[in-house]
Design a protein around this motif. Structure first.
Motif, PDB file in Angstrom:
ATOM      1  N   LEU A 144      68.053  28.176 -65.035  1.00 50.22           N
ATOM      2  CA  LEU A 144      68.166  29.632 -64.804  1.00 50.22           C
ATOM      3  C   LEU A 144      69.411  30.184 -65.511  1.00 50.22           C
ATOM      4  CD1 LEU A 144      67.189  32.220 -63.314  1.00 50.22           C
ATOM      5  CD2 LEU A 144      68.677  31.563 -61.427  1.00 50.22           C
ATOM      6  N   LYS A 145      70.523  29.455 -65.401  1.00 50.39           N
ATOM      7  CA  LYS A 145      71.766  29.922 -66.042  1.00 50.39           C
ATOM      8  C   LYS A 145      71.552  30.076 -67.538  1.00 50.39           C
ATOM      9  CE  LYS A 145      73.521  31.149 -63.407  1.00 50.39           C
ATOM     10  NZ  LYS A 145      73.136  31.111 -62.031  1.00 50.39           N
ATOM     11  N   LEU A 146      70.908  29.061 -68.149  1.00 47.76           N
ATOM     12  CA  LEU A 146      70.731  29.112 -69.603  1.00 47.76           C
ATOM     13  C   LEU A 146      69.828  30.288 -69.997  1.00 47.76           C
ATOM     14  CD1 LEU A 146      71.565  27.468 -72.146  1.00 47.76           C
ATOM     15  CD2 LEU A 146      69.282  26.470 -72.077  1.00 47.76           C
ATOM     16  N   LYS A 147      68.718  30.435 -69.275  1.00 50.93           N
ATOM     17  CA  LYS A 147      67.783  31.544 -69.570  1.00 50.93           C
ATOM     18  C   LYS A 147      68.493  32.883 -69.501  1.00 50.93           C
ATOM     19  CE  LYS A 147      64.658  30.046 -66.542  1.00 50.93           C
ATOM     20  NZ  LYS A 147      63.474  29.561 -65.859  1.00 50.93           N
ATOM     21  N   GLU A 148      69.209  33.075 -68.392  1.00 46.42           N
ATOM     22  CA  GLU A 148      69.788  34.387 -68.105  1.00 46.42           C
ATOM     23  C   GLU A 148      70.714  34.877 -69.193  1.00 46.42           C
ATOM     24  OE1 GLU A 148      70.791  35.530 -63.698  1.00 46.42           O
ATOM     25  OE2 GLU A 148      71.563  33.542 -64.121  1.00 46.42           O
ATOM     26  N   ILE A 149      71.592  33.996 -69.668  1.00 46.89           N
ATOM     27  CA  ILE A 149      72.640  34.530 -70.551  1.00 46.89           C
ATOM     28  C   ILE A 149      72.490  34.153 -72.016  1.00 46.89           C
ATOM     29  CG2 ILE A 149      74.331  34.830 -68.695  1.00 46.89           C
ATOM     30  CD1 ILE A 149      75.698  32.285 -69.773  1.00 46.89           C
ATOM     31  N   GLY A 163      66.558  33.802 -56.383  1.00 41.50           N
ATOM     32  CA  GLY A 163      67.346  33.354 -57.531  1.00 41.50           C
ATOM     33  C   GLY A 163      68.255  32.182 -57.210  1.00 41.50           C
ATOM     34  N   THR A 164      69.487  32.306 -57.634  1.00 40.72           N
ATOM     35  CA  THR A 164      70.466  31.242 -57.422  1.00 40.72           C
ATOM     36  C   THR A 164      70.641  30.930 -55.938  1.00 40.72           C
ATOM     37  OG1 THR A 164      71.633  31.656 -59.475  1.00 40.72           O
ATOM     38  CG2 THR A 164      72.957  30.785 -57.677  1.00 40.72           C
ATOM     39  N   SER A 165      70.613  31.963 -55.109  1.00 41.80           N
ATOM     40  CA  SER A 165      70.782  31.736 -53.674  1.00 41.80           C
ATOM     41  C   SER A 165      69.612  30.917 -53.123  1.00 41.80           C
ATOM     42  CB  SER A 165      70.871  33.078 -52.938  1.00 41.80           C
ATOM     43  OG  SER A 165      71.986  33.797 -53.399  1.00 41.80           O
ATOM     44  N   TRP A 166      68.435  31.090 -53.706  1.00 41.98           N
ATOM     45  CA  TRP A 166      67.277  30.279 -53.302  1.00 41.98           C
ATOM     46  C   TRP A 166      67.506  28.816 -53.702  1.00 41.98           C
ATOM     47  CZ3 TRP A 166      63.210  28.012 -56.382  1.00 41.98           C
ATOM     48  CH2 TRP A 166      62.101  27.574 -55.647  1.00 41.98           C
ATOM     49  N   ALA A 177      75.487  36.418 -64.028  1.00 39.99           N
ATOM     50  CA  ALA A 177      75.045  35.047 -63.724  1.00 39.99           C
ATOM     51  C   ALA A 177      75.919  34.495 -62.600  1.00 39.99           C
ATOM     52  CB  ALA A 177      75.157  34.187 -64.973  1.00 39.99           C
ATOM     53  N   SER A 178      75.281  34.139 -61.519  1.00 33.19           N
ATOM     54  CA  SER A 178      76.023  33.682 -60.338  1.00 33.19           C
ATOM     55  C   SER A 178      76.533  32.256 -60.553  1.00 33.19           C
ATOM     56  CB  SER A 178      75.081  33.736 -59.137  1.00 33.19           C
ATOM     57  OG  SER A 178      75.776  33.445 -57.969  1.00 33.19           O
ATOM     58  N   THR A 179      77.810  32.045 -60.301  1.00 34.34           N
ATOM     59  CA  THR A 179      78.383  30.705 -60.485  1.00 34.34           C
ATOM     60  C   THR A 179      79.159  30.285 -59.233  1.00 34.34           C
ATOM     61  OG1 THR A 179      80.273  31.752 -61.606  1.00 34.34           O
ATOM     62  CG2 THR A 179      78.539  30.796 -63.002  1.00 34.34           C
ATOM     63  N   ILE A 235      70.227  33.679 -47.429  1.00 34.86           N
ATOM     64  CA  ILE A 235      71.381  33.408 -48.297  1.00 34.86           C
ATOM     65  C   ILE A 235      71.421  34.494 -49.372  1.00 34.86           C
ATOM     66  CG2 ILE A 235      72.555  31.722 -49.766  1.00 34.86           C
ATOM     67  CD1 ILE A 235      70.971  29.520 -48.446  1.00 34.86           C
ATOM     68  N   SER A 236      72.563  35.142 -49.504  1.00 34.67           N
ATOM     69  CA  SER A 236      72.670  36.201 -50.513  1.00 34.67           C
ATOM     70  C   SER A 236      74.136  36.419 -50.888  1.00 34.67           C
ATOM     71  CB  SER A 236      72.082  37.499 -49.961  1.00 34.67           C
ATOM     72  OG  SER A 236      72.271  38.549 -50.879  1.00 34.67           O
ATOM     73  N   GLN A 237      74.404  36.385 -52.163  1.00 29.15           N
ATOM     74  CA  GLN A 237      75.760  36.702 -52.620  1.00 29.15           C
ATOM     75  C   GLN A 237      76.098  38.143 -52.272  1.00 29.15           C
ATOM     76  OE1 GLN A 237      78.852  38.344 -54.485  1.00 29.15           O
ATOM     77  NE2 GLN A 237      76.919  38.915 -55.429  1.00 29.15           N
ATOM     78  N   SER A 238      75.248  39.064 -52.715  1.00 32.15           N
ATOM     79  CA  SER A 238      75.539  40.495 -52.561  1.00 32.15           C
ATOM     80  C   SER A 238      75.322  40.981 -51.142  1.00 32.15           C
ATOM     81  CB  SER A 238      74.639  41.304 -53.494  1.00 32.15           C
ATOM     82  OG  SER A 238      73.279  41.092 -53.140  1.00 32.15           O
ATOM     83  N   GLY A 239      74.387  40.342 -50.439  1.00 37.27           N
ATOM     84  CA  GLY A 239      74.012  40.837 -49.112  1.00 37.27           C
ATOM     85  C   GLY A 239      73.189  42.110 -49.187  1.00 37.27           C
ATOM     86  N   GLU A 240      72.720  42.452 -50.377  1.00 35.60           N
ATOM     87  CA  GLU A 240      71.979  43.701 -50.539  1.00 35.60           C
ATOM     88  C   GLU A 240      70.633  43.494 -51.232  1.00 35.60           C
ATOM     89  OE1 GLU A 240      73.034  46.404 -49.205  1.00 35.60           O
ATOM     90  OE2 GLU A 240      75.184  46.069 -48.919  1.00 35.60           O
ATOM     91  N   THR A 241      70.286  42.270 -51.602  1.00 35.02           N
ATOM     92  CA  THR A 241      69.049  42.044 -52.359  1.00 35.02           C
ATOM     93  C   THR A 241      67.850  42.539 -51.552  1.00 35.02           C
ATOM     94  OG1 THR A 241      70.060  40.198 -53.481  1.00 35.02           O
ATOM     95  CG2 THR A 241      67.659  40.230 -53.452  1.00 35.02           C
ATOM     96  N   ALA A 242      67.042  43.402 -52.172  1.00 34.15           N
ATOM     97  CA  ALA A 242      65.973  44.095 -51.434  1.00 34.15           C
ATOM     98  C   ALA A 242      64.995  43.115 -50.789  1.00 34.15           C
ATOM     99  CB  ALA A 242      65.239  45.047 -52.376  1.00 34.15           C
TER     100      ALA A 242
HETATM  101  O1  M6R Z   1      72.907  38.699 -54.319  1.00 30.94           O
HETATM  102  P1  M6R Z   1      71.871  37.648 -54.143  1.00 30.94           P
HETATM  103  O2  M6R Z   1      72.439  36.294 -53.970  1.00 30.94           O
HETATM  104  O3  M6R Z   1      70.897  37.968 -53.040  1.00 30.94           O
HETATM  105  O4  M6R Z   1      71.051  37.657 -55.488  1.00 30.94           O
HETATM  106  C1  M6R Z   1      69.918  36.846 -55.676  1.00 30.94           C
HETATM  107  C2  M6R Z   1      69.537  36.772 -57.137  1.00 30.94           C
HETATM  108  O5  M6R Z   1      69.209  38.042 -57.624  1.00 30.94           O
HETATM  109  C3  M6R Z   1      70.663  36.195 -57.988  1.00 30.94           C
HETATM  110  O6  M6R Z   1      71.050  34.926 -57.545  1.00 30.94           O
HETATM  111  C4  M6R Z   1      70.211  36.090 -59.458  1.00 30.94           C
HETATM  112  O7  M6R Z   1      69.194  35.136 -59.599  1.00 30.94           O
HETATM  113  C5  M6R Z   1      71.422  35.767 -60.345  1.00 30.94           C
HETATM  114  N1  M6R Z   1      71.398  36.583 -61.524  1.00 30.94           N
HETATM  115  C6  M6R Z   1      71.464  34.355 -60.754  1.00 30.94           C
HETATM  116  O8  M6R Z   1      72.485  34.074 -61.661  1.00 30.94           O
END
Ligand code: M6R
Length: 653
Positions: A529-534, A347-350, A445-447, A392-399
């Motif tokens: 992606l931001k526009l689609k998501e929300i 997602g956004t991290s990619w 939505a990740s910002t 790269i991961s915001q949550s650090g938990e993405t499967a």
């Molecule tokens: O926590 P992560 O960064 O690993 O998450 C990756 C994606 O699931 C995350 O960026 C997702 O695409 C967001 N909803 C984007 O806004």
């Protein structure tokens, strides 16, 4: 081992990280000193045992867990030897309404609640959690997936069990019942049932058979116990209970705990005692509240000057033209001898990784590849011992990202993380890494995580470039530019009126196209992606020059086309692409520099951005696109912070 409420040993959780002094440490140091402030997952868990009526506590906890993304909610109570369960599809407010909005007769001092994000079975009242066993004596809430539920279900069906939901979780409730009926106590029944289970879980079990306790267990899905005075809590993350207690025990994978109102006893799944320490959560309530903003997303967009500053604080050495990253210090040898860096994320991290590829190749001159974690994990990639894999991961938990980490590690590569949530699984399993220090990101939505990830990638790039021979003079120029970014973001954030007006004008559009080139191509992807998501408007991001190979067929007077066109080395090329859109009557919204005097003749709208060094431009150029998607969603009346079908962290495949 017992963890009595009056015998706590506190660690000052993450104090160092709070002052931005540390990055990732070795895994050993991690387990000793770093712990999850907040782990972000699909589904949410809250439970209470004590003297108070737990219904309002559970409803408040469920509301605090809403940011995770979910489609139904439920509550269960054990009182007067009976189990009461109420559950509803939809939001927590539906459940609260169903319970009489405060006038509920439901009350008890042992209870638990759950927000479910459907995996097995449709999101409806029946499939919502809590689930129960055949006698309705044992209730369970569960985050995760029981992978072998079908074979267990088949066996139980043969034994005469009748199921009323389509969930994997109900199967586990019946399996626990079957173990209990063989003469085991509740905790043994849970442990025996779990030893037959493949999959992931963070779960809580309670029963009228033993109405003074919860049994909780964790494997692959976070769970913590909040320690109170004559009362205890269970939760999937600290935000659900932080208004009641800051003292927590984190369960590790493979642990099971028996929680009464005064006691916590933890063992392994094989009943070996485990010593646990009570720790203190530093999470502030204000960090997980909206603080006057209409939505978390808007709050988080506006936090970016500060979060970008936090990402560089104590790390960017402007006068030396260099960067110091504690969590990569031991990794410098490996980074400098790496044949290539492979970035993998979702997602956004990619998208952040794609920008990182430009930075690392163009500035630090290191060959870099970027791949979706979900693809990387299954294609058996050819890896070398001297490859460095950056997750790269915001949550650090993405499967998928976690699985990619394990795949790379298994092949002998060095794995490094760029992670937001302190102590999350990816952070703990990496050989080293850098926290982005963006603070809790609640909006789905990740910002702010994106701009902080880009800032950290810029820091890593500068550090490696200097180590590979970039002059101090050039380093200082880049360091000054990085240091100037927060003020420039602040400046862009003042321009909301223009963006709001554009959103109002295009709110009924059916499609949007986003175009960019070079490092701004990933910005186009991220904007779409931001526009689609929300806002649920179909949007595509494309490298501007690719448009003529297909998407140009879509362009007519109804197609808004957002073009990122900074005055960089390929400005003229992007202008040619704009002309192609204009010739087909597309409606151009340009993201352009403040001193660009030509663009106004070509674009219907021009959103002005201060200048910066090209490869850092994405950190600025994404800001108006975040605002545009936000105001479009508001204009369309969608649920900005919890868009449909989405979860904050995707912890299932
Ligand atoms: O926590 P992560 O960064 O690993 O998450 C990756 C994606 O699931 C995350 O960026 C997702 O695409 C967001 N909803 C984007 O806004």
């Amino acid at each position: 081992m017992t963890c009595p409420a009056d015998g706590r040993a506190f660690f000052l959780l993450d104090l160092m990280a709070l002052f931005h002094l540390v990055d990732f440490q070795t895994p050993y140091e991690y387990l000793g000193h770093q712990h999850p402030q907040k782990a972000l997952h699909m589904c949410g868990i809250i439970g209470y045992i004590g003297q108070k009526n737990c219904v309002p506590i559970i409803l408040e906890g469920l509301r605090r867990l809403e940011y995770r993304g979910y489609d139904s909610a439920g509550i269960a109570l054990v009182s007067k030897d009976s189990l009461s369960v109420e559950k509803k599809a939809g939001k927590v407010s539906e459940l609260a309404k169903h319970l009489g909005n405060g006038s509920s007769t439901l009350s008890g001092s042992l209870g638990m609640g759950h927000t479910r994000w459907a995996t097995h079975g449709a999101p409806n009242d029946v499939n919502a959690h809590p689930d129960w066993d055949a006698q309705k004596k044992i209730a369970i809430i569960h985050n995760g997936i029981i992978e072998n539920y079908l074979s267990i279900k088949t066996k139980l069906l043969r034994e005469g069990h009748v199921f009323h939901t389509d969930t994997d979780t109900e199967v586990l409730a019946h399996l626990i019942q079957s173990m209990y009926e063989r003469g085991n106590d509740l905790s043994t029944a849970v442990r025996l049932a779990l030893s037959e289970v493949d999959g992931t879980y963070g779960l809580v079990v309670m029963s009228v058979h033993e109405p003074d306790k919860f049994i909780v267990a964790r494997k692959g899905s976070p769970l913590l116990i909040g320690v109170g005075d004559g009362e205890n809590y269970v939760a999937s993350d600290a935000s659900a209970i932080v208004s009641h207690t800051r003292h927590v025990v984190y369960l590790e994978d493979g642990e099971v705990a028996v929680v009464t109102k005064d006691n916590i006893e933890t063992t392994t799944i094989d009943a070996l005692k485990v010593h646990k320490t009570v720790e203190e959560v530093t999470l502030e309530l204000s960090q997980i509240e909206r603080g006057g903003y209409d939505h978390f997303m808007l709050k988080e967009i506006n936090e970016q000057p500060e979060t970008i500053r936090n990402a560089m604080r104590g790390r960017l050495l402007v006068d030396e033209g260099n960067v110091k990253l504690g969590g990569l210090q031991n990794m410098m040898g490996r980074l400098l001898s790496a044949r290539r860096i492979v970035i993998t994320a979702c997602g956004t991290s990619w998208h952040a990784g794609l920008v990182g590829e430009y930075m690392l190749e163009q500035i630090a001159k290191i060959p870099t590849e970027v791949e979706y974690a979900s693809e990387f994990r299954y294609r058996n990639p050819l890896m070398n011992i001297d490859d460095v894999v950056l997750l790269i991961s915001q949550s650090g938990e993405t499967a998928d990202t976690l699985a990619a980490l394990r795949e790379a590690k298994g092949k002998g590569s060095t794995v490094l993380g760029i992670v937001n949530v302190v102590g999350s699984t990816i952070a703990r399993e990496s050989d080293g890494g850098v926290y982005i220090h963006a603070g809790p990101e609640i909006g789905v939505a990740s910002t702010k995580a994106f701009t902080s990830q880009l800032t950290v990638l810029a820091l890593i790039t500068l550090m490696l470039a200097r180590a590979r021979g970039m002059s101090q003079e050039d380093g200082i120029v880049l360091a000054k530019e990085i240091a100037s970014l927060p003020d420039k973001v602040q400046h862009i954030l003042k321009n909301t009126d223009q963006i709001k007006a554009i959103a109002e004008k295009y709110k009924n559009a059916k499609n949007f196209l986003y175009l960019g080139r070079g490092a701004n191509f990933p910005v186009a992807l991220e904007g779409a992606l931001k526009l689609k998501e929300i806002s649920y408007i179909h949007a595509e991001g494309y490298p501007a020059a690719e448009m003529k190979h297909g998407p140009i067929a879509l362009i007519d007077e109804n197609m808004p086309v957002v073009v990122i066109v900074p005055r960089d080395g390929i400005y003229d090329k992007v202008i040619s692409n704009i002309q192609e859109v204009k010739a087909r009557k597309g409606r151009i919204i340009a993201i352009a520099n403040e001193d660009d005097t030509e663009i106004a003749n070509m674009a219907e709208h021009v959103i002005r951005i201060p200048r910066t060094y090209g490869f850092f431009g994405p950190i600025l150029n994404i800001i108006p696109l975040q605002l545009l998607s936000y105001y479009m969603a508001v204009a369309r009346g969608t649920n900005v912070d919890q868009p449909r079908n989405l979860a904050k962290s995707v912890t299932v495949e």
